[in-house]
Design a protein around this motif. Structure first.
Motif, mmCIF file in Angstrom:
data_model
loop_
_atom_site.group_PDB
_atom_site.id
_atom_site.type_symbol
_atom_site.label_atom_id
_atom_site.label_comp_id
_atom_site.label_asym_id
_atom_site.label_seq_id
_atom_site.Cartn_x
_atom_site.Cartn_y
_atom_site.Cartn_z
ATOM 1 N N ASP A 12 -5.758 5.236 -7.114
ATOM 2 C CA ASP A 12 -4.683 3.919 -6.092
ATOM 3 C C ASP A 12 -4.099 3.149 -7.104
ATOM 4 O O ASP A 12 -4.735 2.269 -7.886
ATOM 5 C CB ASP A 12 -5.458 3.470 -5.234
ATOM 6 C CG ASP A 12 -4.496 2.432 -4.172
ATOM 7 O OD1 ASP A 12 -3.213 2.152 -4.653
ATOM 8 O OD2 ASP A 12 -4.885 2.242 -3.130
ATOM 9 N N LEU A 29 -4.457 -0.635 -7.091
ATOM 10 C CA LEU A 29 -5.597 -1.327 -7.139
ATOM 11 C C LEU A 29 -6.154 -1.336 -8.907
ATOM 12 O O LEU A 29 -6.928 -1.945 -9.311
ATOM 13 C CB LEU A 29 -7.053 -0.459 -6.747
ATOM 14 C CG LEU A 29 -6.993 -0.487 -5.160
ATOM 15 C CD1 LEU A 29 -7.953 0.673 -4.676
ATOM 16 C CD2 LEU A 29 -7.197 -1.656 -4.678
ATOM 17 N N ARG A 54 -1.508 -4.471 -6.596
ATOM 18 C CA ARG A 54 -0.938 -5.060 -5.234
ATOM 19 C C ARG A 54 -1.131 -6.416 -4.888
ATOM 20 O O ARG A 54 -0.126 -6.916 -4.545
ATOM 21 C CB ARG A 54 -1.529 -4.078 -4.348
ATOM 22 C CG ARG A 54 -2.947 -4.472 -3.874
ATOM 23 C CD ARG A 54 -3.495 -3.309 -2.896
ATOM 24 N NE ARG A 54 -4.780 -3.921 -2.472
ATOM 25 C CZ ARG A 54 -5.730 -2.854 -1.887
ATOM 26 N NH1 ARG A 54 -5.332 -1.542 -1.556
ATOM 27 N NH2 ARG A 54 -6.823 -3.424 -1.583
ATOM 28 N N ILE A 68 1.223 -0.270 4.011
ATOM 29 C CA ILE A 68 -0.233 0.236 3.739
ATOM 30 C C ILE A 68 -0.090 1.384 4.722
ATOM 31 O O ILE A 68 0.468 1.421 5.803
ATOM 32 C CB ILE A 68 -1.327 -0.618 3.835
ATOM 33 C CG1 ILE A 68 -1.434 -0.872 5.395
ATOM 34 C CG2 ILE A 68 -1.287 -1.599 3.105
ATOM 35 C CD1 ILE A 68 -2.598 -1.581 5.599
ATOM 36 N N ARG A 69 -0.910 2.368 4.327
ATOM 37 C CA ARG A 69 -1.503 3.467 5.465
ATOM 38 C C ARG A 69 -2.789 2.829 6.117
ATOM 39 O O ARG A 69 -3.452 2.010 5.865
ATOM 40 C CB ARG A 69 -1.990 4.702 4.360
ATOM 41 C CG ARG A 69 -0.911 5.088 3.809
ATOM 42 C CD ARG A 69 -1.261 6.788 2.924
ATOM 43 N NE ARG A 69 -2.396 6.575 2.061
ATOM 44 C CZ ARG A 69 -2.633 5.844 1.057
ATOM 45 N NH1 ARG A 69 -1.706 5.481 0.479
ATOM 46 N NH2 ARG A 69 -3.920 6.125 0.358
ATOM 47 N N GLU A 96 -5.565 4.026 6.979
ATOM 48 C CA GLU A 96 -6.944 3.839 6.530
ATOM 49 C C GLU A 96 -7.193 3.028 5.460
ATOM 50 O O GLU A 96 -8.252 2.704 5.050
ATOM 51 C CB GLU A 96 -7.057 5.491 6.149
ATOM 52 C CG GLU A 96 -6.408 5.860 4.664
ATOM 53 C CD GLU A 96 -5.170 6.633 4.907
ATOM 54 O OE1 GLU A 96 -4.492 7.263 4.030
ATOM 55 O OE2 GLU A 96 -4.517 6.558 6.035
ATOM 56 N N GLN A 97 -6.114 2.160 4.795
ATOM 57 C CA GLN A 97 -6.483 1.175 3.781
ATOM 58 C C GLN A 97 -6.393 -0.014 4.415
ATOM 59 O O GLN A 97 -7.065 -1.046 3.632
ATOM 60 C CB GLN A 97 -5.024 1.075 3.068
ATOM 61 C CG GLN A 97 -4.570 2.358 2.016
ATOM 62 C CD GLN A 97 -3.662 2.197 1.409
ATOM 63 O OE1 GLN A 97 -2.429 2.107 1.794
ATOM 64 N NE2 GLN A 97 -3.470 2.382 0.115
ATOM 65 N N GLY A 146 -9.376 -2.492 3.458
ATOM 66 C CA GLY A 146 -9.352 -3.212 2.165
ATOM 67 C C GLY A 146 -8.827 -4.434 2.180
ATOM 68 O O GLY A 146 -8.665 -5.221 0.851
#
Length: 180
Positions: A4, A7, A16, A34-35, A37-38, A41
């Protein structure tokens, strides 16, 4: 890059986060696209826009932001620009033309707009919807090339260096090293 890109650390923190903090200094409001699933985080201190997955490629994030608030211009910045700085962003903002579809950075060599380092006006994003539904493709750069936009050439074109490969990462680290 195999990981990613948001990161990767170039400035002692995840890229980011570095760009989010940079944008907070020049924008009234800052969001991270973001997607879904992110989402876990990020802390509650981040304003997030979850991609709607209605479009392919970069348009997914661009138009998710537009749906979030269709009445504002969006300064869009890709996470793979590790040399971006506040001076360049201020230059882009100061040279913005809200009467165009977008104001985009470009290098003098290519003369091509950088759609993910640009200020997209509401009219440009709205017209993008028609382009995607009825047009010949899904590329935001091709859309901008064929529209009435303002190109801005950054004073320091290195801010537009993309870090997409390991070699790019190493080149950026050399540029950022104190001995440079």
């Amino acid at each position: 890059m195999g990981t990613d890109k948001g990161l990767i650390e170039y400035h002692g923190i995840a890229q980011r986060e570095y760009l989010y903090q940079l944008l907070q200094r020049v924008c009234d409001n800052t969001y991270m696209s973001i997607r879904e699933e992110q989402a876990s985080g990020f802390s509650v201190n981040h304003n997030l826009i979850v991609d709607q997955n209605k479009f392919k490629g970069p348009y997914n994030g661009l138009l998710s932001a537009h749906y979030f608030n269709p009445n504002v211009a969006w300064l869009v910045l890709a996470c793979d620009l590790p040399l971006m700085d506040e001076d360049a962003l201020e230059q882009l903002i100061n040279l913005r033309n809200p009467n165009k579809m977008a104001t985009a950075f470009a290098t003098r060599e290519s003369g091509l707009p950088e759609p993910l380092c640009a200020i997209w006006e509401p009219a440009g994003l709205k017209k993008s919807l028609d382009y995607l539904e009825n047009g010949p493709g899904t590329c935001p750069r091709k859309f901008l090339i064929n529209e009435d936009i303002k190109l801005v050439f950054p004073e320091n074109e290195e801010v537009l260096w993309n870090a997409n490969f390991k070699e790019d990462y190493e080149k950026v680290l050399l540029k950022l090293s104190p001995n440079e």
